[in-house]
Motif scaffolding. Sequence first.
Motif, PDB file in Angstrom:
ATOM      1  N   GLY A  33       0.782  -1.225   0.000  1.00 56.38           N
ATOM      2  CA  GLY A  33       0.000   0.000   0.000  1.00 56.38           C
ATOM      3  C   GLY A  33       0.812   1.273   0.000  1.00 56.38           C
ATOM      4  N   LYS A  34       2.132   1.123   0.080  1.00 59.23           N
ATOM      5  CA  LYS A  34       3.000   2.296   0.078  1.00 59.23           C
ATOM      6  C   LYS A  34       3.994   2.216  -1.068  1.00 59.23           C
ATOM      7  CE  LYS A  34       2.770   3.452   4.996  1.00 59.23           C
ATOM      8  NZ  LYS A  34       3.571   3.790   6.206  1.00 59.23           N
ATOM      9  N   GLU A  35       4.574   3.356  -1.416  1.00 62.66           N
ATOM     10  CA  GLU A  35       5.564   3.385  -2.477  1.00 62.66           C
ATOM     11  C   GLU A  35       6.867   2.738  -2.008  1.00 62.66           C
ATOM     12  OE1 GLU A  35       4.189   7.422  -4.899  1.00 62.66           O
ATOM     13  OE2 GLU A  35       6.114   7.356  -3.857  1.00 62.66           O
ATOM     14  N   ARG A  36       7.597   2.198  -2.987  1.00 65.39           N
ATOM     15  CA  ARG A  36       8.905   1.649  -2.683  1.00 65.39           C
ATOM     16  C   ARG A  36       9.842   2.820  -2.356  1.00 65.39           C
ATOM     17  NH1 ARG A  36      10.990  -3.076  -6.579  1.00 65.39           N
ATOM     18  NH2 ARG A  36       8.866  -3.704  -6.026  1.00 65.39           N
ATOM     19  N   GLU A  37      10.615   2.685  -1.294  1.00 64.46           N
ATOM     20  CA  GLU A  37      11.499   3.764  -0.871  1.00 64.46           C
ATOM     21  C   GLU A  37      12.936   3.282  -0.773  1.00 64.46           C
ATOM     22  OE1 GLU A  37      10.352   5.172   3.011  1.00 64.46           O
ATOM     23  OE2 GLU A  37      10.459   3.165   3.917  1.00 64.46           O
ATOM     24  N   GLU A  38      13.859   4.174  -1.081  1.00 62.82           N
ATOM     25  CA  GLU A  38      15.257   3.815  -1.014  1.00 62.82           C
ATOM     26  C   GLU A  38      15.727   3.762   0.429  1.00 62.82           C
ATOM     27  OE1 GLU A  38      18.195   5.750  -3.701  1.00 62.82           O
ATOM     28  OE2 GLU A  38      19.393   5.993  -1.870  1.00 62.82           O
ATOM     29  N   VAL A  39      16.526   2.750   0.722  1.00 61.98           N
ATOM     30  CA  VAL A  39      17.147   2.619   2.037  1.00 61.98           C
ATOM     31  C   VAL A  39      18.576   3.139   1.992  1.00 61.98           C
ATOM     32  CG1 VAL A  39      17.840   0.989   3.832  1.00 61.98           C
ATOM     33  CG2 VAL A  39      15.715   0.610   2.553  1.00 61.98           C
ATOM     34  N   SER A  40      19.304   2.687   0.968  1.00 61.44           N
ATOM     35  CA  SER A  40      20.708   3.060   0.872  1.00 61.44           C
ATOM     36  C   SER A  40      21.223   2.768  -0.522  1.00 61.44           C
ATOM     37  CB  SER A  40      21.526   2.279   1.899  1.00 61.44           C
ATOM     38  OG  SER A  40      22.893   2.659   1.869  1.00 61.44           O
ATOM     39  N   CYS A  41      22.292   3.452  -0.905  1.00 61.03           N
ATOM     40  CA  CYS A  41      22.929   3.220  -2.201  1.00 61.03           C
ATOM     41  C   CYS A  41      24.433   3.398  -2.051  1.00 61.03           C
ATOM     42  CB  CYS A  41      22.376   4.172  -3.256  1.00 61.03           C
ATOM     43  SG  CYS A  41      22.960   3.812  -4.930  1.00 61.03           S
ATOM     44  N   LEU A  42      25.175   2.583  -2.795  1.00 60.12           N
ATOM     45  CA  LEU A  42      26.636   2.604  -2.735  1.00 60.12           C
ATOM     46  C   LEU A  42      27.173   2.529  -4.151  1.00 60.12           C
ATOM     47  CD1 LEU A  42      29.198   2.418  -0.901  1.00 60.12           C
ATOM     48  CD2 LEU A  42      28.925  -0.058  -0.994  1.00 60.12           C
ATOM     49  N   THR A  43      28.104   3.426  -4.496  1.00 59.43           N
ATOM     50  CA  THR A  43      28.661   3.420  -5.846  1.00 59.43           C
ATOM     51  C   THR A  43      29.620   2.239  -6.034  1.00 59.43           C
ATOM     52  OG1 THR A  43      30.444   4.893  -5.174  1.00 59.43           O
ATOM     53  CG2 THR A  43      28.469   5.917  -6.079  1.00 59.43           C
ATOM     54  N   GLY A  44      29.986   2.005  -7.290  1.00 57.17           N
ATOM     55  CA  GLY A  44      30.861   0.889  -7.611  1.00 57.17           C
ATOM     56  C   GLY A  44      32.211   0.966  -6.925  1.00 57.17           C
ATOM     57  N   SER A  45      32.711   2.174  -6.781  1.00 58.56           N
ATOM     58  CA  SER A  45      34.019   2.367  -6.141  1.00 58.56           C
ATOM     59  C   SER A  45      33.924   2.344  -4.629  1.00 58.56           C
ATOM     60  CB  SER A  45      34.594   3.716  -6.575  1.00 58.56           C
ATOM     61  OG  SER A  45      33.764   4.766  -6.095  1.00 58.56           O
ATOM     62  N   SER A  46      32.706   2.325  -4.105  1.00 59.54           N
ATOM     63  CA  SER A  46      32.420   2.395  -2.661  1.00 59.54           C
ATOM     64  C   SER A  46      32.857   3.711  -2.045  1.00 59.54           C
ATOM     65  CB  SER A  46      33.090   1.237  -1.892  1.00 59.54           C
ATOM     66  OG  SER A  46      32.556   0.002  -2.304  1.00 59.54           O
ATOM     67  N   LYS A  47      33.123   4.708  -2.884  1.00 55.68           N
ATOM     68  CA  LYS A  47      33.565   5.995  -2.353  1.00 55.68           C
ATOM     69  C   LYS A  47      32.405   6.910  -2.018  1.00 55.68           C
ATOM     70  CE  LYS A  47      38.061   5.998  -4.663  1.00 55.68           C
ATOM     71  NZ  LYS A  47      38.941   6.702  -5.642  1.00 55.68           N
ATOM     72  N   ARG A  48      31.256   6.662  -2.594  1.00 52.04           N
ATOM     73  CA  ARG A  48      30.095   7.503  -2.324  1.00 52.04           C
ATOM     74  C   ARG A  48      28.927   6.620  -1.911  1.00 52.04           C
ATOM     75  NH1 ARG A  48      30.084  12.218  -7.011  1.00 52.04           N
ATOM     76  NH2 ARG A  48      32.169  13.012  -6.578  1.00 52.04           N
ATOM     77  N   PHE A  49      28.195   7.087  -0.911  1.00 53.77           N
ATOM     78  CA  PHE A  49      27.055   6.329  -0.439  1.00 53.77           C
ATOM     79  C   PHE A  49      26.048   7.304   0.157  1.00 53.77           C
ATOM     80  CE2 PHE A  49      28.224   6.889   3.977  1.00 53.77           C
ATOM     81  CZ  PHE A  49      29.599   7.020   3.936  1.00 53.77           C
ATOM     82  N   ARG A  50      24.856   6.800   0.318  1.00 55.64           N
ATOM     83  CA  ARG A  50      23.830   7.610   0.980  1.00 55.64           C
ATOM     84  C   ARG A  50      22.876   6.676   1.702  1.00 55.64           C
ATOM     85  NH1 ARG A  50      21.531   9.207  -4.810  1.00 55.64           N
ATOM     86  NH2 ARG A  50      19.986   7.535  -5.119  1.00 55.64           N
ATOM     87  N   TYR A  51      22.236   7.217   2.707  1.00 50.13           N
ATOM     88  CA  TYR A  51      21.253   6.496   3.493  1.00 50.13           C
ATOM     89  C   TYR A  51      20.009   7.357   3.647  1.00 50.13           C
ATOM     90  CZ  TYR A  51      24.997   3.314   4.992  1.00 50.13           C
ATOM     91  OH  TYR A  51      26.017   2.397   5.025  1.00 50.13           O
ATOM     92  N   ALA A  52      18.882   6.704   3.721  1.00 41.88           N
ATOM     93  CA  ALA A  52      17.637   7.400   4.015  1.00 41.88           C
ATOM     94  C   ALA A  52      17.678   7.922   5.444  1.00 41.88           C
ATOM     95  CB  ALA A  52      16.450   6.458   3.834  1.00 41.88           C
ATOM     96  N   ASP A  53      16.958   8.976   5.686  1.00 42.66           N
ATOM     97  CA  ASP A  53      16.944   9.583   7.027  1.00 42.66           C
ATOM     98  C   ASP A  53      16.492   8.598   8.099  1.00 42.66           C
ATOM     99  OD1 ASP A  53      15.874  12.910   5.904  1.00 42.66           O
ATOM    100  OD2 ASP A  53      17.855  11.960   5.993  1.00 42.66           O
ATOM    101  N   PHE A  54      15.590   7.710   7.734  1.00 41.01           N
ATOM    102  CA  PHE A  54      15.041   6.807   8.756  1.00 41.01           C
ATOM    103  C   PHE A  54      16.066   5.755   9.218  1.00 41.01           C
ATOM    104  CE2 PHE A  54      14.702   3.261   5.924  1.00 41.01           C
ATOM    105  CZ  PHE A  54      14.251   3.743   4.705  1.00 41.01           C
ATOM    106  N   VAL A  55      17.170   5.618   8.481  1.00 45.15           N
ATOM    107  CA  VAL A  55      18.185   4.646   8.881  1.00 45.15           C
ATOM    108  C   VAL A  55      18.834   5.061  10.207  1.00 45.15           C
ATOM    109  CG1 VAL A  55      20.433   3.709   8.287  1.00 45.15           C
ATOM    110  CG2 VAL A  55      18.632   3.825   6.554  1.00 45.15           C
ATOM    111  N   GLN A  56      19.118   6.337  10.374  1.00 46.54           N
ATOM    112  CA  GLN A  56      19.620   6.878  11.652  1.00 46.54           C
ATOM    113  C   GLN A  56      20.820   6.103  12.183  1.00 46.54           C
ATOM    114  OE1 GLN A  56      15.935   6.712  13.919  1.00 46.54           O
ATOM    115  NE2 GLN A  56      15.471   8.840  13.400  1.00 46.54           N
ATOM    116  N   GLY A  57      21.732   5.727  11.304  1.00 39.86           N
ATOM    117  CA  GLY A  57      22.959   5.069  11.719  1.00 39.86           C
ATOM    118  C   GLY A  57      22.824   3.600  12.069  1.00 39.86           C
ATOM    119  N   ARG A  58      21.664   3.016  11.829  1.00 40.32           N
ATOM    120  CA  ARG A  58      21.433   1.628  12.231  1.00 40.32           C
ATOM    121  C   ARG A  58      21.845   0.623  11.160  1.00 40.32           C
ATOM    122  NH1 ARG A  58      16.033   0.529  12.617  1.00 40.32           N
ATOM    123  NH2 ARG A  58      15.585   2.189  11.111  1.00 40.32           N
ATOM    124  N   PHE A  59      21.874   1.033   9.904  1.00 40.92           N
ATOM    125  CA  PHE A  59      22.166   0.118   8.795  1.00 40.92           C
ATOM    126  C   PHE A  59      23.506   0.460   8.166  1.00 40.92           C
ATOM    127  CE2 PHE A  59      17.347  -0.259   7.602  1.00 40.92           C
ATOM    128  CZ  PHE A  59      17.085  -0.743   8.872  1.00 40.92           C
TER     129      PHE A  59
END
Length: 122
Positions: free
Chosen positions: A42-68
């Motif tokens: 019933g909800k849209e798919r949301e991103e949790v995290s993404c990591l580039t091929g080089s592993s030099k850039r990444f991002r996390y959703a706000d709801f992760v709060q350092g847990r993942f």
Amino acid sequence: QLQLVESGGGLVQPGGSLRLSCVASGFSIERYALAWFRQVPGKEREEVSCLTGSSKRFRYADFVQGRFTISRDNAKNTAYLEMNSLKSEDTAVYYCAAAPGPCPDYYGMDYWGKGTPVTVSS
């Protein structure tokens, strides 16, 4: 055949941990960004995290709060999502996705797995 296969989901108590894996076949992930998304019915798919091929850039959703923590092993053609301090609101189907180059948004992902369910409940 290009394929992403997730595993590692299951039932865990609140505060517990899980490690999700995503194995790619049919292509090398080395130059691909790898991402984890999740979706609740019933909800849209949301991103949790993404990591580039080089592993030099990444991002996390706000709801992760350092847990993942997202990681990858290019030699094993595998991505991981380590999830700690899980909450009931983390219950969802978790999907792995891949795209060449830097981390795109949902619409820029080229390949998707079929998902692995995670249930956080006591």
